[in-house]
Enzyme design. Structure first.
Site, PDB file in Angstrom:
ATOM      1  CE1 TYR A 111      -3.425   2.805   0.720  1.00  0.00           C
ATOM      2  CE2 TYR A 111      -1.677   3.636   2.128  1.00  0.00           C
ATOM      3  CZ  TYR A 111      -2.861   3.831   1.443  1.00  0.00           C
ATOM      4  OH  TYR A 111      -3.478   5.063   1.473  1.00  0.00           O
ATOM      5  CD1 TRP A 113       0.035   7.686  -1.527  1.00  0.00           C
ATOM      6  CD2 TRP A 113      -0.278   8.865  -3.384  1.00  0.00           C
ATOM      7  NE1 TRP A 113      -1.168   8.332  -1.406  1.00  0.00           N
ATOM      8  CE2 TRP A 113      -1.387   9.073  -2.535  1.00  0.00           C
ATOM      9  CE3 TRP A 113      -0.253   9.507  -4.628  1.00  0.00           C
ATOM     10  CZ2 TRP A 113      -2.455   9.888  -2.874  1.00  0.00           C
ATOM     11  CZ3 TRP A 113      -1.315  10.334  -4.961  1.00  0.00           C
ATOM     12  CH2 TRP A 113      -2.406  10.516  -4.100  1.00  0.00           C
TER      13      TRP A 113
END
Length: 771
Positions: A111, A113
């Site tokens: 998880y 960016w």
């Protein structure tokens, strides 16, 4: 000669200037009216200082593979190995754990960016590979937004209203007369967008709102959560009490008989139960301006006057994602819906409620209606997941039950963690608790370009390239363009692209053909673009340029929906346009939640005291807000120029109200210590009247740098935040429910950046030869 290279990142579309294989500049996208300054920090990716340059293995893991001895993760030296050897170890570990413990014992965390590119999207590629070899345990929802979408799926039938498809901002700018902003609507957070973005439009819409003279009421502990030039009325509310204000406003409207009884009867279910709660039929507490004032600290008269105005004018309520990252975070989202339903303007131009405006760059902008490019994760092989913010719970309590959206499940016994493109030692809560949980798995694999705190605590580290070292394309449902991402420089060290790494692993595990489908990097880039182009023409008659034209130009426009009014068709005919809820209507009183009986998520919008808040704080405690920084996204590009501009003394800055600083003997620029029962960190004081009394603000994203005495010296707020679920219904992140103490700290000459680099250098040093 300078070569101009089209590219895109989370902060926008831009052109990289390359000369002799070196990046010499970055130019913003010509069609972007408000480009982010963070794009100039991408040159940091080309520096080797923090890059993973070779496959590395932790010494202790090499000695005792398959054991549960993870106590030395983060302390032991790493050993470099060839790529073939590293890939063989990874494939072998996946096979071993799956055979011995089942695929649910493999956790595909990933998880975070990761690159906005749609081909080299690390999380997607990891799950695609693992689905082909039997599956994995994954996560649902995100740290950014979990409680909110869960309650909206139940009460509105889907979460489109918080994903960018509530009333668009062009519609609000044209029609709203009163705008109440709960939380933020800030160009600071609108710099970023998952999957990339072409142009940043928020500031332009806010200027239209200002030019029209719309009355804007800003409800937030931080005055600068809206631009100063918007001339909004600042209501410095106590953190975590927005639901009480919303309910008090609704109660005032109902008590005066000014609610839209026709809308409630025609378009909602359970409104009688909601109205009874507002009247105080069961608890004896009438929810009105006086009650709300006592909870929120806001003036009674102002609350009463706003309640009257909301029904007299075309009124729009906006609610930040940040509000639901709290204990009982479902309630502000549901209470805002209840207030909007009582006003009765849902489905009208410029009226109703929407969520997340400004939380990402594309939320509220005209949204794409075509097919966004993207790799598929494939068919999910097993049904095993956890709520995203429950990682420590899963690792510490295998077999223990948890609830999610009415289901009862149990945590798997995770033996292998594979993390690609993310950094939980930045974004998870109570990092000291995570550090204890992180010791439990038998093997932890991290695939990342950078030596993050997570990579340092791995057993196997695979060096991934950054987006500027490979070809890709960017695009998502909130962007009005698909952007080309050309390779600008050669990969640093021995780093490889995420696609190449997972393709090589898939081949070793016998599923290479299914993984790559006969396409290489550019084959997938072309294929994904052509899929989007064909859909735009077929579904919307919208002709996008050919791939070759797109690739040369660097971007292509996609079809978008402008001037959108959320739930307009439903309002016109709720019988024909039923919602996917238990009643087909907007749910204000829930049969499902009544049956579940969760004490922390009742069957109607409600105010519930959080586990930690100013209404129950000690005399020296402050409420900590950990929001997004201005100069970076989370922990990415933390050493870039835009990020460093907001640090002092090498540390993050802690914002304090002048009165709170004076009471503690703190002056602007002082080094301060923040602490609670969970941990402690250092920061530099920034005294600011734009911060409400009783509130402290420390941005997220500092690289986790704990020292021997347990103090985190760079200013990472997640050593302090509370690792509890928002409720048993959503299990979302509750980071904004956090009390701390702050005091001046004796001058500390430890430089966090140097400390981090020195420790990293020691971990990567070659072992000394012994005679």
């Amino acid at each position: 000669m300078i070569r101009r290279v089209p590219h895109c990142s989370h902060w926008g579309t831009y052109t990289i200037l390359v000369e002799d294989g070196r990046i010499v500049g970055v130019e913003p996208f010509a069609d972007d009216p408000a480009p982010s300054p963070i794009i100039h920090s991408v040159t940091e990716w080309a520096k080797p200082d923090r890059r993973v340059l070779r496959p590395m293995i932790r010494e202790g893991w090499l000695r005792s593979r398959g054991s549960k001895d993870g106590a030395e993760r983060g302390n032991e030296r790493f050993v470099a190995v060839p790529w073939d050897e590293a890939l063989e170890m990874v494939a072998s570990e996946i096979g071993r754990v799956a055979a011995a413990h089942g695929n649910a014992s493999i956790f595909a965390g990933s998880y975070g960016w990761t690159s906005c590119g749609r081909v080299h999207h690390a999380s997607t590629l990891l799950k695609r590979m693992l689905n082909l070899v039997g599956g994995y345990t994954g996560h649902v929802d995100t740290y950014s937004i979990a409680a909110g979408p869960v309650i909206l799926r139940h009460t509105l039938g889907d979460d489109r209203a918080c994903g960018g498809q509530a009333n668009t901002l062009d519609n609000i700018a044209a029609h709203s007369e009163t705008l109440v902003v709960f939380g933020a609507m800030s160009p600071r957070t609108a710099q970023s967008e998952a999957g990339g973005i072409g142009a940043h439009h928020l500031e332009g819409y806010l200027r239209q709102i200002a030019d029209r003279g719309v009355r804007v009421v800003h409800v937030s502990p931080l005055r600068d959560d809206l631009p100063e030039w918007l001339n909004a009325e600042w209501w410095p509310i106590r953190p975590n009490t927005d639901a009480a204000l919303m309910l008090g406003l609704a109660g005032e409207i109902v008590a005066q008989g000014r609610h839209d009884a026709g809308f409630l009867a025609r378009c909602t279910s359970g409104s009688d139960e909601f109205l009874a709660y507002l009247r105080g039929d069961r608890d004896g507490l009438r929810k009105d301006a006086a009650w709300a004032s006592g909870v929120t600290g806001l003036p009674i008269q102002a609350i009463g006057a706003l309640a009257a105005r909301l029904v007299q004018t075309r009124s729009m309520l906006t609610v930040s994602w940040a509000l639901q990252r709290a204990h009982h975070g479902e309630q502000p989202f549901w209470a805002a819906l209840g207030l909007a339903a009582a006003i009765g303007q849902i489905g009208l131009p410029g009226g109703g409620v929407g969520y997340g405006y400004g939380s990402l760059g594309g939320v509220g902008s005209p949204f794409a209606v075509g097919k966004s490019p993207g790799m598929s994760q494939g068919v999910k092989a097993i049904d095993s997941f956890i709520p995203v913010a429950r990682i420590s719970d899963m690792l510490l309590n295998p077999g223990e039950s948890f609830t999610y959206q009415g289901e009862t499940r149990s945590y798997p016994d995770v033996r292998l963690v594979y993390w690609a493109g993310g950094n939980p030692f930045h974004h998870h809560q109570d990092l000291n608790r995570l550090a204890r949980a992180w010791q439990r798995p038998e093997t932890i694999i991290v695939q990342d370009p950078m030596w993050t705190a997570t990579a340092r605590r791995a057993d196997i580290v695979l060096p991934a390239s950054t987006s500027i070292e490979r070809n890709d394309l960017a695009g998502n449902k909130r962007s009005d363009v698909i952007a080309a991402m050309h390779k600008a420089i050669e990969p640093l060290g021995q780093s490889r692209s995420d696609f190449d790494i997972f393709n090589a692993l898939s081949e070793r595990m016998g599923v290479g053909a299914a993984f790559n489908e006969g396409r290489d990097e550019m084959g997938w880039v072309r294929h994904l673009y052509d899929e989007s182009r064909a859909y735009a023409l077929r579904a919307h008659g919208f002709l996008m340029p050919t791939f070759d034209s797109f690739w040369e130009r660097g971007h292509a426009a996609v079809p978008v929906q402008r001037d959108h009014v959320y739930l307009a068709a439903f309002r016109d005919d709720p019988d024909r346009n039923r919602l996917e809820t238990e009643s087909g209507r907007i749910v204000l009183g829930s049969r499902t939640l009544a049956q579940l009986g969760h004490a922390d998520c009742p069957p109607h919008p409600a105010w519930l005291s959080p586990a930690e808040w100013l209404g129950d704080a000690g005399p020296d405690e402050l409420h900590l807000i950990s929001h997004q920084p201005r100069g970076r996204l989370h922990s990415q590009l933390e050493s870039g120029s835009a990020s460093l501009a907001d640090r002092r003394g090498g540390r993050e800055q802690l914002r304090l109200n002048p009165g709170d600083a004076q009471a503690r003997g703190i002056q602007d620029g002082d080094t301060v210590r923040l602490w609670n029962a969970r941990g402690a960190c250092l920061a530099t004081a920034l005294v600011s009247a734009d911060t409400a009394p009783g509130v402290a603000v420390l941005p997220t994203g500092a690289w986790f740098t704990p020292t021997d005495d347990g103090t985190e010296i760079s200013g990472n707020p997640n050593v302090l935040t509370l690792d509890i679920p928002s409720s048993a219904f959503s299990q979302g992140c509750a980071a904004h429910t956090c009390l701390i103490r702050v005091a001046p700290h004796a001058r500390d000459n430890r430089d966090p950046t140097r400390t981090y680099q020195d420790e990293l250098a020691e971990m990567l040093s070659e072992p000394e030869e012994t005679s």
